[in-house]
Every structure is written in structure tokens, then in C-alpha cells.
Write an enzyme that holds these catalytic residues in place. Structure first.
Site, PDB file in Angstrom:
ATOM      1  N   ARG A  75       1.063  -1.528   0.013  1.00 50.36           N
ATOM      2  CA  ARG A  75      -0.052   0.065   0.023  1.00 50.36           C
ATOM      3  C   ARG A  75       0.926   1.341   0.012  1.00 50.36           C
ATOM      4  NH1 ARG A  75      -3.883   0.334   5.092  1.00 50.36           N
ATOM      5  NH2 ARG A  75      -4.755  -1.352   4.016  1.00 50.36           N
ATOM      6  N   ARG A 144      -1.254   7.357   9.312  1.00 51.35           N
ATOM      7  CA  ARG A 144      -1.556   6.894   8.072  1.00 51.35           C
ATOM      8  C   ARG A 144      -1.675   8.084   6.920  1.00 51.35           C
ATOM      9  NH1 ARG A 144      -3.776   1.372   8.476  1.00 51.35           N
ATOM     10  NH2 ARG A 144      -2.950   0.292  10.118  1.00 51.35           N
ATOM     11  N   LYS A 213      -3.218   2.072  15.016  1.00 54.61           N
ATOM     12  CA  LYS A 213      -3.262   3.091  13.937  1.00 54.61           C
ATOM     13  C   LYS A 213      -4.027   4.298  14.058  1.00 54.61           C
ATOM     14  CE  LYS A 213      -5.842  -0.148  11.399  1.00 54.61           C
ATOM     15  NZ  LYS A 213      -6.997  -0.940  10.582  1.00 54.61           N
ATOM     16  N   LYS A 215      -5.675   7.972  12.090  1.00 64.09           N
ATOM     17  CA  LYS A 215      -6.030   8.278  10.868  1.00 64.09           C
ATOM     18  C   LYS A 215      -6.625   9.898  11.091  1.00 64.09           C
ATOM     19  CE  LYS A 215      -7.228   3.757   9.275  1.00 64.09           C
ATOM     20  NZ  LYS A 215      -8.373   2.788   8.634  1.00 64.09           N
ATOM     21  N   CYS A 434     -15.435  -2.977   0.507  1.00 67.87           N
ATOM     22  CA  CYS A 434     -14.008  -3.095   0.765  1.00 67.87           C
ATOM     23  C   CYS A 434     -13.264  -4.416  -0.120  1.00 67.87           C
ATOM     24  CB  CYS A 434     -13.736  -3.521   2.342  1.00 67.87           C
ATOM     25  SG  CYS A 434     -14.588  -5.046   2.589  1.00 67.87           S
ATOM     26  N   CYS A 440      -8.145 -10.801   1.802  1.00 68.37           N
ATOM     27  CA  CYS A 440      -8.140 -10.254   3.042  1.00 68.37           C
ATOM     28  C   CYS A 440      -8.248 -11.379   4.301  1.00 68.37           C
ATOM     29  CB  CYS A 440      -9.238  -9.233   3.421  1.00 68.37           C
ATOM     30  SG  CYS A 440      -9.363  -8.555   5.118  1.00 68.37           S
ATOM     31  N   CYS A 479     -16.211  -7.873   6.685  1.00 66.62           N
ATOM     32  CA  CYS A 479     -16.172  -8.185   8.168  1.00 66.62           C
ATOM     33  C   CYS A 479     -16.583  -7.024   8.984  1.00 66.62           C
ATOM     34  CB  CYS A 479     -14.936  -8.737   8.506  1.00 66.62           C
ATOM     35  SG  CYS A 479     -13.677  -7.392   8.676  1.00 66.62           S
ATOM     36  N   CYS A 483     -13.981  -1.243   6.787  1.00 68.74           N
ATOM     37  CA  CYS A 483     -12.843  -0.755   6.004  1.00 68.74           C
ATOM     38  C   CYS A 483     -13.746   0.188   4.811  1.00 68.74           C
ATOM     39  CB  CYS A 483     -11.884  -1.587   5.177  1.00 68.74           C
ATOM     40  SG  CYS A 483     -10.903  -2.569   6.482  1.00 68.74           S
TER      41      CYS A 483
HETATM   42 FE1  SRM Z   1      -9.089  -1.498   6.803  1.00 71.42          FE
HETATM   43  C1  SRM Z   1      -7.516  -3.997   8.570  1.00 71.42           C
HETATM   44  C2  SRM Z   1      -8.157  -3.089   3.865  1.00 71.42           C
HETATM   45  C3  SRM Z   1      -9.639   1.430   5.141  1.00 71.42           C
HETATM   46  C4  SRM Z   1     -10.660  -0.439   9.317  1.00 71.42           C
HETATM   47  N1  SRM Z   1      -8.001  -3.178   6.424  1.00 71.42           N
HETATM   48  C5  SRM Z   1      -7.379  -3.968   7.143  1.00 71.42           C
HETATM   49  C6  SRM Z   1      -6.550  -5.258   6.275  1.00 71.42           C
HETATM   50  C7  SRM Z   1      -5.437  -4.836   6.234  1.00 71.42           C
HETATM   51  C8  SRM Z   1      -6.570  -6.654   6.787  1.00 71.42           C
HETATM   52  C9  SRM Z   1      -5.854  -7.173   7.889  1.00 71.42           C
HETATM   53  O1  SRM Z   1      -5.632  -6.351   8.828  1.00 71.42           O
HETATM   54  O2  SRM Z   1      -5.245  -8.231   7.623  1.00 71.42           O
HETATM   55  C10 SRM Z   1      -7.200  -4.989   4.808  1.00 71.42           C
HETATM   56  C11 SRM Z   1      -6.549  -5.608   3.701  1.00 71.42           C
HETATM   57  C12 SRM Z   1      -7.316  -6.067   2.724  1.00 71.42           C
HETATM   58  C13 SRM Z   1      -6.658  -6.483   1.345  1.00 71.42           C
HETATM   59  O3  SRM Z   1      -6.787  -7.627   0.864  1.00 71.42           O
HETATM   60  O4  SRM Z   1      -6.385  -5.532   0.762  1.00 71.42           O
HETATM   61  C14 SRM Z   1      -7.872  -3.600   5.007  1.00 71.42           C
HETATM   62  N2  SRM Z   1      -8.912  -0.974   4.880  1.00 71.42           N
HETATM   63  C15 SRM Z   1      -8.487  -1.593   3.614  1.00 71.42           C
HETATM   64  C16 SRM Z   1      -8.788  -1.072   2.430  1.00 71.42           C
HETATM   65  C17 SRM Z   1      -7.842  -1.359   1.314  1.00 71.42           C
HETATM   66  C18 SRM Z   1     -10.280  -1.239   1.892  1.00 71.42           C
HETATM   67  C19 SRM Z   1     -10.582  -0.696   0.753  1.00 71.42           C
HETATM   68  O5  SRM Z   1     -11.281  -1.499  -0.211  1.00 71.42           O
HETATM   69  O6  SRM Z   1     -10.342   0.242   0.237  1.00 71.42           O
HETATM   70  C20 SRM Z   1      -8.686   0.358   2.720  1.00 71.42           C
HETATM   71  C21 SRM Z   1      -7.257   0.802   2.895  1.00 71.42           C
HETATM   72  C22 SRM Z   1      -7.125   2.542   3.191  1.00 71.42           C
HETATM   73  C23 SRM Z   1      -5.755   3.126   3.016  1.00 71.42           C
HETATM   74  O7  SRM Z   1      -5.431   3.535   1.823  1.00 71.42           O
HETATM   75  O8  SRM Z   1      -5.005   3.221   4.255  1.00 71.42           O
HETATM   76  C24 SRM Z   1      -9.011   0.257   4.353  1.00 71.42           C
HETATM   77  N3  SRM Z   1      -9.793   0.273   7.402  1.00 71.42           N
HETATM   78  C25 SRM Z   1     -10.362   1.252   6.479  1.00 71.42           C
HETATM   79  C26 SRM Z   1     -11.170   2.046   6.822  1.00 71.42           C
HETATM   80  C27 SRM Z   1     -11.609   3.328   6.208  1.00 71.42           C
HETATM   81  C28 SRM Z   1     -11.065   4.666   6.674  1.00 71.42           C
HETATM   82  O9  SRM Z   1      -9.770   4.283   7.001  1.00 71.42           O
HETATM   83  O10 SRM Z   1     -11.340   5.642   6.255  1.00 71.42           O
HETATM   84  C29 SRM Z   1     -11.213   1.609   8.207  1.00 71.42           C
HETATM   85  C30 SRM Z   1     -12.539   2.109   9.305  1.00 71.42           C
HETATM   86  C31 SRM Z   1     -12.050   3.379   9.908  1.00 71.42           C
HETATM   87  C32 SRM Z   1     -11.248   3.110  11.246  1.00 71.42           C
HETATM   88  O11 SRM Z   1      -9.975   2.708  10.998  1.00 71.42           O
HETATM   89  O12 SRM Z   1     -11.644   2.919  12.210  1.00 71.42           O
HETATM   90  C33 SRM Z   1     -10.627   0.398   8.160  1.00 71.42           C
HETATM   91  N4  SRM Z   1      -8.894  -2.094   8.531  1.00 71.42           N
HETATM   92  C34 SRM Z   1      -9.686  -1.566   9.449  1.00 71.42           C
HETATM   93  C35 SRM Z   1      -9.832  -2.451  11.046  1.00 71.42           C
HETATM   94  C36 SRM Z   1     -10.485  -2.027  12.155  1.00 71.42           C
HETATM   95  C37 SRM Z   1      -9.684  -1.051  13.048  1.00 71.42           C
HETATM   96  C38 SRM Z   1     -10.305  -1.111  14.484  1.00 71.42           C
HETATM   97  O13 SRM Z   1     -10.003   0.157  14.818  1.00 71.42           O
HETATM   98  O14 SRM Z   1     -10.860  -1.930  14.748  1.00 71.42           O
HETATM   99  C39 SRM Z   1      -8.818  -3.194  10.642  1.00 71.42           C
HETATM  100  C40 SRM Z   1      -8.482  -4.489  11.578  1.00 71.42           C
HETATM  101  C41 SRM Z   1      -7.307  -3.952  12.451  1.00 71.42           C
HETATM  102  O15 SRM Z   1      -6.844  -3.001  12.442  1.00 71.42           O
HETATM  103  O16 SRM Z   1      -7.203  -4.764  13.448  1.00 71.42           O
HETATM  104  C42 SRM Z   1      -8.333  -3.261   9.103  1.00 71.42           C
HETATM  105 FE1  SF4 Z   2     -11.019  -6.989   5.244  1.00 69.76          FE
HETATM  106 FE2  SF4 Z   2     -13.097  -6.702   6.959  1.00 69.76          FE
HETATM  107 FE3  SF4 Z   2     -11.415  -4.637   5.859  1.00 69.76          FE
HETATM  108 FE4  SF4 Z   2     -13.250  -5.861   4.464  1.00 69.76          FE
HETATM  109  S1  SF4 Z   2     -13.757  -4.599   6.382  1.00 69.76           S
HETATM  110  S2  SF4 Z   2     -10.994  -5.251   3.699  1.00 69.76           S
HETATM  111  S3  SF4 Z   2     -13.230  -7.885   5.002  1.00 69.76           S
HETATM  112  S4  SF4 Z   2     -10.703  -6.158   7.042  1.00 69.76           S
END
Ligand code: SRM
Ligand code: SF4
Length: 570
Positions: A75, A144, A213, A215, A434, A440, A479, A483
Site C-alpha cells: 500500500r 496513516r 493505527k 487516521k 472493501c 483479506c 467483516c 474498511c
Molecule cells: Fe482496513 C484491516 C483494507 C480502510 C478499518 N484493512 C485491514 C486489512 C489490512 C486486513 C488485515 O488487517 O489483515 C485489509 C487488507 C485487505 C486487502 O486484501 O487488501 C484492509 N482498509 C482496507 C482498504 C484497502 C479497504 C478498501 O477496499 O479500500 C482500505 C485501505 C485504506 C488506506 O488506503 O489506508 C481500508 N480500514 C479502512 C477504513 C476506512 C478509513 O480509514 O477511512 C477503516 C475504518 C476506519 C477505522 O480505521 O476505524 C478500516 N481495517 C480496519 C480495521 C479495524 C480497525 C479498528 O479500529 O478496529 C482493520 C483490522 C485491524 O486493524 O485490526 C483493518
Molecule cells: Fe477485510 Fe474486513 Fe477490511 Fe473488508 S472490512 S477489507 S473484510 S478487514
């Protein structure tokens, strides 16, 4: 009273012992294996890469007695989503040469490559740096990619916001030389093709970085396209007489939740205080330090800043920030979000040039017999050579197009069978999903691979209801981590169990209200029926000008279920 030190989470130990994120990544990289060991996997995130495996292949490989099909996701960090045509071309080449031949525009305005083999990781990150992009801090327990309204405008307001985005990116970046050593320096000669590196000091983060993390996003009241209420830290620009006089500072937003754990929940950011433009960087640092020193380091489930803000209350949190900042802050101005522009279609920039926002369904760029999005993108880059901007809705804005060249752009889209934004239905345009399966590791259900067919099935019944021009957001995730920011959308589908989703209703396109659970464990096959039921109830019972989310919020869950049960679907 117990005098025992708190038991830190295992990731804290990994960070502490990593010597500022170096770990044993270099040794592991040199080893003849197709994947990394567990401690380094955690550290690699700070370098912008995740170890994954192709989940479609798991069962087959297991049956054959093999291991998983490992690959890395890489990324980038692209502040405000700005990318040149040359950088875009290079990223497309990378996804073809070293990735899985697709490219993903993310919900935070940046790019991900999937399917990069371990042996190609160094070359991939090195090439990203060669084109003056970076992957450092794209993931990990640090600040980030900073989101900012991507609209290209000649006015000083948009330019000021982007300037702040760059200043913050610079001021909050990790300083560790490990990144330069691992990815830029040649492992054989010790020579470096780029400047960088230096002594080990992390003045802002310290050796264990942040508890979790972090943001940030910068928005305008009339254009909340970066979803400010979901950020750990949001700056809402306060404009008077065409000038930014400062920012309302919002803290403690976040989407992730684990439904079985009541202590976790999605939260909207809270309005904390106002700061002037020249205070913004130091205020950010003060907020980060408060989280650094007080965020939970024992339990990563409750380590995000939203839990600290909630447990302290906003007043105590603000006092702590003021202490680190060194002086009191003014109260927030009354301004709040009033609009959301997704910047799709033609928009005038104010300098005689035009921008065209193109909806990229779920942000995925690929070529197949139906659509050639990568070929289209390459031709646009080569023809216009101008800057592009990625949006928080996984889409792209082509900028600096001359009036007389507008048709040329549309011709390129048509030539490659790419749906123009004008030909994209409203429901599809305002939806996002997502990544989820197959890459993922946390996905429970399909998301990106499910939403397009759901949209196909929704378009006709919505048109029959006369709602084809109605703007509402449908967001899907595989899930509950959220995201695609589902919990503040008009409607959301969140993967909960195999093929089953929790259906949320009552958020809104402004992003300033949380949705409620309308129904749990809805089977994938029943999603259209449920959504059209809500849409039909909305059509029959809405107030004048009321949006779908506002309607669901006003009616409430119990009455909405009654209305939907009684409604006739088209
Ligand atoms: Fe996310 C984890 C993809 C935006 C909340 N996110 C992941 C992981 C890295 C899975 C992992 O930990 O093993 C995913 C990788 C999937 C893959 O195969 O690529 C993943 N997140 C994404 C992306 C690519 C979704 C998309 O389809 O665009 C986004 C990448 C953003 C970026 O460029 O940095 C993405 N993730 C978000 C957002 C939205 C945002 O930030 O505006 C959120 C919700 C906002 C937030 O952070 O609260 C988000 N991702 C999470 C979480 C839950 C965090 C939490 O506080 O509980 C996880 C899991 C974790 O961190 O444990 C996670
Ligand atoms: Fe993976 Fe869940 Fe984030 Fe979708 S919402 S990319 S399934 S961690």
C-alpha cells in the site's frame, strides 16, 4: 493495591525490540522462503506491506498437502490522493509485472497492489520510491495516509488544505532509517539510489510508536467527501470571506468493532476545539502525544484513540491536548458538515480548465473482455499527462482538461468500454465495498466481488420505484472492521457469518450519524429483497425532501420493520 506493571500486548514487545522497525526483515528477506515469520509480519505493516494468502486456493492446497499461496499486499501513502500521470503509469506497470495484474484505489485515496511475491517485495517498494511515492506508514501504528478533499480548484481554500496535508504528512512521518536501509539501499553494494536514512531517532513516536493505527482527514463543511466524522483526527476548514481562518478539530472517530465484544464499537468523532492554520501541525502532534502516552497498550481491541476520548470525556481529553500544546485552544466555531460532493462528472476548476471524476467501481482497475480500465487509464495518462486525484470513494478525478479536449477524454472511456460517470446509476455511484475475499485475511464474507451484482439487481426495482435518481449510500464490508466506512452510511451490509450480513440503516450521506442494526444475519441471496423493501417503504412514507437515511432514522428500527413487512415491492 497491585503494583504489577500492566501486561503489554505482544505487538508492543515486537515494536520495542525491533530497533525502530528493522526487526529481522533483512535476514528474512534474504532467506529462500515464500513468506515471513510472525514478528516481522507486524513490523512490515509500518513499511506499507501485509502478508496475505490467496484464500480461494486454501482448501485445494490443503487437500494436496501444500502450504498457503502467500503473497504481499503493498500500500502506498499518497496524501490527498494526488498522483501524476507518470506515477500512475508506473503503478500500472508494477501491478502487471510484479502484482496480480489489478490495482486497487482504496477508501483512503491511495493505491494497493496485491499478489506481490516475497522475492519481489524489495523491488516493488524500491520502484515505488523511485517514482517519488512511498509506502512508509501506509499501515502500522502510526499516522496513516492523510485524506483531504481531492477537488482541484483554483481558489486558495482548496490549495491551503492540500498544503496543510503535505505539512502534516511531513511532520508526522516516522523518522526511522530502517525503511531506507531495507528498501532503498542495495543489499549487495550498500549503495543507495535515493537520498535518505540517518540516525535513529523518533522524536514524535518513540520506540514503541502509537498504541494503534491513527487516521486523519481534512474536510470542508459543505464538502465532507473524506468522511471527517470517521477519522481519529479531523480538521474541518472554517472559511470566512474566501479564506481559511482555522479549523474545527474533531477527535476520536473510528469504525472498527468486534460485535461479540461489547467494549468495542464504531464511534463518530467529537468536536473538540478550534485552532488557527499555523497551530494545526503542533495541535496534531499534541493529540498524537496524548494518544501515545495514554492510549491502551494492553488490549489492541480497545487501543484506538476513540476509546481514550470516550473513557476520559472530551473535556479531559481537550485539557490534556492543551497541556502538550502549551496553551489553551478556542472553542469550535459553530460550523459543521452540510454537504458531500463525490466530484464525479465534469467540474470547472476556476482556472479555465476542467476536472472529470470517473467512478471506478469499488476502486478496482483491471482489463477483461468486458472492460479495459487499465488500458483506459494508460491512454488517459499518455494523452493528457496531467495530475490525477483519488477520492475517498475509491474513484479518480482527471484534472486540468481543456474545454476543447473534453470529448477526447470521453472517447477514450468509450473505446475501452468504461462506464462514464453519467452512465453509472446513482445507486452504484454512491456505493462502495472493501476488498474482502480472496486477499483479506479477516474477511468473513464477500464484499468487492459481491457488490457489483447486487447493484445490477437493485437498479431496475429502484427505477420502478422512481428512486433511480435518489442519492443514498450503500456500503459493504466483508467483516465488521468497517474498511468501507459502513456504520455512517444510509444503508450498510457488514459480513457477519458465512454468506450472511448485518443490514444497517439510518446513517446518512453527510456522514455525521451512526446507523442502527436493522436486521442481522441476512443471507446474501436476500439482500435485494430487504433493500428494496426499505426503499419501497421510504418511497411511500417519506417526508418532502427527506433522504433515505434521514427517513430510516426518523422512523426507527421497530416501525421500519412493520412498514417494510406491509409494503408491496415492485
Ligand atoms: Fe482496513 C484491516 C483494507 C480502510 C478499518 N484493512 C485491514 C486489512 C489490512 C486486513 C488485515 O488487517 O489483515 C485489509 C487488507 C485487505 C486487502 O486484501 O487488501 C484492509 N482498509 C482496507 C482498504 C484497502 C479497504 C478498501 O477496499 O479500500 C482500505 C485501505 C485504506 C488506506 O488506503 O489506508 C481500508 N480500514 C479502512 C477504513 C476506512 C478509513 O480509514 O477511512 C477503516 C475504518 C476506519 C477505522 O480505521 O476505524 C478500516 N481495517 C480496519 C480495521 C479495524 C480497525 C479498528 O479500529 O478496529 C482493520 C483490522 C485491524 O486493524 O485490526 C483493518
Ligand atoms: Fe477485510 Fe474486513 Fe477490511 Fe473488508 S472490512 S477489507 S473484510 S478487514
Amino acid at each position: 493495591m497491585s503494583t504489577e506493571a500492566p501486561k503489554l500486548s505482544p505487538v508492543e514487545k515486537i515494536k520495542e525490540e525491533s530497533h525502530f522497525l528493522k526487526g529481522t526483515i533483512d535476514t528474512e528477506m534474504a532467506a529462500d522462503t515464500d513468506h515471513f515469520g510472525s514478528a516481522d509480519i507486524q513490523l512490515l505493516k509500518f513499511h506499507g506491506t501485509y502478508q496475505q494468502d490467496d484464500r480461494d486456493k486454501r482448501a485445494e492446497l490443503k487437500k494436496a498437502g501444500g502450504d498457503k499461496a502467500y503473497a504481499m499486499m503493498v500500500r502506498c501513502r499518497i496524501p490527498g490522493g494526488r498522483i501524476t500521470s507518470d506515477q500512475m503509469l508506473a503503478q500500472l506497470d508494477l501491478c502487471d509485472e510484479l502484482g496480480d495484474s489489478t490495482m486497487k484505489i482504496t477508501t483512503r485515496q491511495t493505491i494497493q497492489l496485491h499478489g506481490v511475491l516475497k522475492k519481489d517485495l524489495r523491488a516493488t517498494i524500491n520502484r515505488i520510491n523511485e517514482i517519488e511515492l512511498s509506502t512508509l506508514a501506509a499501515c502500522g501504528d502510526v499516522n496513516r495516509n492523510i485524506m483531504c478533499c481531492p477537488a482541484k480548484r483554483a481558489d486558495s481554500v482548496h490549495q491551503e488544505m492540500l498544503k496543510l496535508t503535505d505539512e502534516l504528512t511531513h511532520a508526522l512521518a516516522p523518522q526511522t532509517p530502517a525503511y531506507h536501509e531495507l528498501w532503498i539501499t542495495d543489499p549487495d553494494t550498500g549503495e543507495s539510489s535515493l537520498e535518505g536514512g540517518g540516525p535513529v531517532v523518533e522524536p514524535l513516536y518513540g520506540p514503541t510508536y502509537l498504541p494503534r493505527k491513527f487516521k486523519m482527514g481534512i474536510a470542508l463543511p459543505d464538502d465532507n467527501c473524506i468522511d471527517i466524522y470517521t477519522q481519529d483526527l479531523g480538521f474541518l476548514a472554517i472559511v470566512r470571506d474566501g479564506t481559511i481562518i482555522g479549523y474545527n478539530v474533531l477527535v476520536g472517530g473510528g469504525m472498527g468493532t468486534t460485535p461479540a465484544l461489547k467494549k468495542t464499537y464504531p464511534a463518530l468523532a467529537k468536536r473538540m476545539a478550534f485552532c488557527t492554520p499555523d497551530q494545526a501541525v503542533e495541535v496534531s502532534k499534541a493529540i498524537i502525544k496524548v494518544q501515545r502516552d495514554n492510549g491502551n497498550r494492553e488490549d489492541r481491541k480497545i487501543a484506538r484513540m476513540k476509546y481514550l476520548v470516550d473513557s476520559w470525556g472530551i473535556e479531559k481529553f481537550r485539557r490534556a491536548v492543551e497541556e502538550y500544546f502549551g496553551q489553551p485552544l478556542e472553542d469550535c466555531k459553530e460550523d459543521d458538515v452540510t454537504g458531500f460532493d463525490d466530484h464525479m462528472g465534469w467540474q470547472e476548476q476556476g482556472d479555465g480548465l476542467w476536472s472529470y471524476g470517473l467512478n471506478i467501481e469499488n476502486g478496482r482497475l483491471y482489463d477483461n473482455e468486458h472492460r479495459q480500465l487499465k488500458a483506459m487509464m494508460r491512454e488517459v495518462c499518455r494523452t493528457f499527462g496531467t495530475e490525477m486525484r483519488m477520492t475517498g470513494h475509491q474513484s479518480i478525478i482527471f484534472t486540468d482538461i481543456q474545454s476543447e479536449e473534453k470529448d477526447k477524454l470521453i472517447d477514450i472511456l468509450n473505446k475501452h468500454n468504461v462506464r462514464t460517470s453519467e452512465d453509472t446509476s446513482t445507486v452504484r455511484r454512491w456505493s462502495m465495498a472493501c476488498v474482502a475475499l480472496p486477499t483479506c485475511g479477516l474477511a468473513i464474507t464477500e464484499s468487492e466481488r459481491r457488490l457489483p451484482s447486487l447493484m445490477d439487481d437493485l437498479e431496475q426495482p429502484l427505477a420502478k420505484l422512481g428512486l433511480d435518481k435518489e442519492r443514498f449510500t450503500i456500503r459493504m464490508t466483508g467483516c465488521p472492521n468497517g474498511c468501507a466506512r459502513p456504520y455512517n452510511a444510509d444503508l450498510a451490509l457488514v459480513g457477519k457469518a458465512r454468506d450472511k450480513y448485518t443490514l444497517y440503516a439510518g446513517g446518512g450521506w453527510l456522514g455525521n450519524r451512526l446507523a442502527y442494526i436493522y436486521k442481522d444475519l441476512v443471507h446474501s441471496d436476500d439482500l435485494v429483497h430487504e433493500i428494496i423493501g426499505i426503499a419501497a417503504a421510504f418511497k411511500a412514507n417519506r417526508n418532502d425532501g427527506e433522504s433515505l437515511g434521514d427517513f430510516c432514522d426518523r422512523i426507527g428500527k421497530d416501525d421500519l420493520i412493520v412498514l417494510v413487512d406491509a409494503i408491496e415491492r415492485p
